[in-house]
Design a protein around this motif. Structure first.
Motif, short mmCIF file in Angstrom:
data_model
loop_
_atom_site.label_atom_id
_atom_site.label_comp_id
_atom_site.label_asym_id
_atom_site.label_seq_id
_atom_site.Cartn_x
_atom_site.Cartn_y
_atom_site.Cartn_z
N ASN A 144 35.03 21.65 -1.80
CA ASN A 144 35.48 22.73 -3.09
C ASN A 144 35.10 21.98 -4.33
OD1 ASN A 144 36.88 25.59 -3.52
ND2 ASN A 144 38.50 24.04 -4.19
N GLN A 145 35.36 20.62 -4.50
CA GLN A 145 35.50 20.08 -5.49
C GLN A 145 34.59 20.22 -6.58
OE1 GLN A 145 35.66 15.70 -5.79
NE2 GLN A 145 33.90 15.55 -4.37
N CYS A 183 38.64 10.35 -0.88
CA CYS A 183 39.31 11.48 -0.76
C CYS A 183 40.47 11.19 0.11
CB CYS A 183 38.63 12.90 -0.31
SG CYS A 183 39.30 14.45 0.01
N LEU A 184 40.57 10.77 1.29
CA LEU A 184 41.62 10.23 2.12
C LEU A 184 42.60 9.57 1.27
CD1 LEU A 184 42.90 10.06 5.02
CD2 LEU A 184 41.31 8.13 5.43
N TYR A 185 42.18 8.34 0.66
CA TYR A 185 42.95 7.46 -0.06
C TYR A 185 43.79 8.30 -1.01
CZ TYR A 185 44.57 4.04 -3.18
OH TYR A 185 45.33 3.12 -4.25
N SER A 241 33.43 13.90 -10.30
CA SER A 241 34.22 14.53 -9.20
C SER A 241 35.29 13.70 -9.30
CB SER A 241 33.31 14.40 -7.94
OG SER A 241 32.23 14.96 -7.98
N PHE A 242 36.22 14.75 -8.41
CA PHE A 242 37.80 14.40 -8.28
C PHE A 242 37.70 13.01 -7.20
CE2 PHE A 242 38.55 18.88 -9.04
CZ PHE A 242 38.86 18.61 -10.34
N TYR A 243 36.87 13.13 -6.42
CA TYR A 243 36.68 12.21 -4.96
C TYR A 243 35.49 11.52 -5.16
CZ TYR A 243 40.86 15.03 -4.03
OH TYR A 243 42.04 15.69 -3.95
N GLN A 283 46.75 19.45 -5.17
CA GLN A 283 46.03 18.34 -5.62
C GLN A 283 46.03 17.69 -6.90
OE1 GLN A 283 41.42 18.47 -4.25
NE2 GLN A 283 41.96 20.56 -3.85
N ILE A 284 46.48 16.46 -6.90
CA ILE A 284 47.03 15.87 -8.27
C ILE A 284 46.00 15.74 -9.14
CG2 ILE A 284 48.36 13.73 -9.04
CD1 ILE A 284 49.91 15.43 -7.37
N GLY A 285 44.83 15.25 -8.78
CA GLY A 285 43.62 15.23 -9.75
C GLY A 285 43.16 16.51 -10.34
#
Length: 297
Positions: A229-230, A250-252, A242-244, A35-37
Motif C-alpha cells: 500500500n505504501q 517495515c517490521l522494525y 518510501s516509508f519502508y 502508521q507513524i510515518g
C-alpha cells in the motif's frame, strides 16, 4: 502432472473469496491504520472489524466493501489454481505413493506452491489491496485493466510487483501451514476413528487449519499490506522516498513505532475471514471430489 487439482483448487478458491471478501476489506483497513510515518494513516479510525464495516458502509457505501473484488477473483483464478495444483504436483514428485507422505514433504510442497503462485499473481494482489485500502480513488472507479495500466504508467513494472518479497514469503508460510494442517488433522481424526470422512470432519479440520494460518500469517500479512500500500500513498503525497525500505525495515519500524502487538492488527477479522474461507474452500473441494465432478486423483 494431473490437471484435476488445478481446476478443483481454482473453483474452490473463487467460491471462498467471493463469500468472505467484505471481511478482508475490513482487515486491510485495520492493518494500514496507525502508521507513524504517514500522517494520512496515523489516525485510528476503526475500533474493530464491526466498526470498520459499519463506518465504511456509512461513509463510502456498501459497494466499498467489495472494492477490489474483481482483481481478487483474478488473483484467485491464478494464485488459487496454481497453489493447489502445484502443491499436489510437488507432493507426487517427492512421494509417488500418498502413504509415503510425511509432514516434512507436505510442508516443503506447501512452501514451494505458495511462493510460486503468489509471485505469479502479485500484480492482482497489488491492485486488490490498494482498492480495498482506498489508497487510490481513481483505481476504484476504473475498470481492472485500466487500473493495471495506471499503476504501470506511474510506477513502472516494479509497481505491479511491489511487495512481491513479503507477499511470496507470507504465501509460502500460509500454504505450508494450511494444507499440511488440514490433511494431518483429517488423517488423525479418521485413523483414530474419532470421525469419518464426512462434512463434520471437513468442517473441524478446516477450522483448525484456519486458526493455525491466522496465528502464523498475521504478522507477515501486516507487513505485506503496508509494503504493497505504501507506494500508492507516496505517489499521492508526492514523496520521493518510501516509508519502508524493505520488509525487515517495515517490521522494525512497525514494532518501534506501534509496539509488538501492532503485528496482530486485524487478527480477529483475519481469523473470521480465513476460518470461513477455509471452510468454504475445503468443503467445496471435498464435495466436488465426492460427487465425482472430476475423477479422483
Amino acid at each position: 502432472m494431473q490437471w484435476q487439482p488445478f481446476v478443483l483448487g481454482g473453483i474452490a478458491s473463487l467460491t471462498a473469496e467471493s463469500c468472505t471478501f467484505p471481511i478482508d476489506t475490513a482487515k486491510i483497513r485495520l492493518q494500514i491504520q496507525g502508521q507513524i510515518g504517514d500522517a494520512k494513516l496515523a489516525t485510528l479510525r476503526y475500533r474493530g472489524m464491526g466498526h470498520a464495516i459499519a463506518l465504511i458502509t456509512r461513509n463510502e457505501g456498501l459497494k466499498a466493501l467489495y472494492s477490489g473484488l474483481v482483481p481478487a477473483l483474478l488473483r484467485q483464478a491464478s494464485y488459487g489454481t496454481i497453489k493447489f495444483g502445484s502443491y499436489h504436483t510437488v507432493k507426487r514428485i517427492i512421494a509417488k505413493n500418498p502413504q509415503d507422505e510425511t509432514i516434512i514433504t507436505n510442508v516443503f510442497a506447501g512452501m514451494i506452491a505458495g511462493a510460486l503462485s503468489s509471485s505469479i499473481a502479485n500484480p492482482t494482489d497489488v491492485l486488490k489491496v490498494r482498492m480495498q485500502a482506498g489508497s487510490r480513488v481513481n483505481l476504484a472507479k476504473s475498470n481492472v485493466f485500466r487500473s493495471f495500466f495506471d499503476i504501470y504508467k506511474e510506477e513502472g513494472i516494479r509497481g505491479l510487483y511491489r511487495g512481491v518479497g513479503p507477499t511470496s514469503q507470507r504465501a509460502a508460510v500460509i500454504v505450508a501451514v494450511q494444507m499440511p494442517t488440514y490433511e494431518l488433522s483429517k488423517r488423525k481424526l479418521i485413523d483414530k476413528k474419532i470421525m469419518t470422512d464426512n462434512f463434520t470432519a471437513h468442517l473441524c479440520c478446516s477450522m483448525i487449519s484456519g486458526l493455525s494460518m491466522a496465528l502464523i500469517s498475521n504478522p507477515l500479512d501486516v507487513i505485506k499490506t503496508r509494503m504493497v500500500n505504501q507506494s500508492a500513498n507516496r505517489v499521492l503525497s508526492k514523496r520521493s522516498t518510501s516509508f519502508y525500505k524493505n520488509s525487515f525495515d517495515c517490521l522494525y519500524q512497525t514494532i518501534r513505532g506501534e509496539g509488538i502487538f501492532a503485528l496482530y492488527k486485524g487478527f480477529i477479522p483475519s481469523f473470521l475471514r480465513v476460518g470461513p474461507w477455509n471452510v468454504i474452500f475445503f468443503v467445496t473441494y471435498e464435495q466436488m471430489k465426492r460427487f465425482d465432478l472430476l475423477y479422483h486423483y
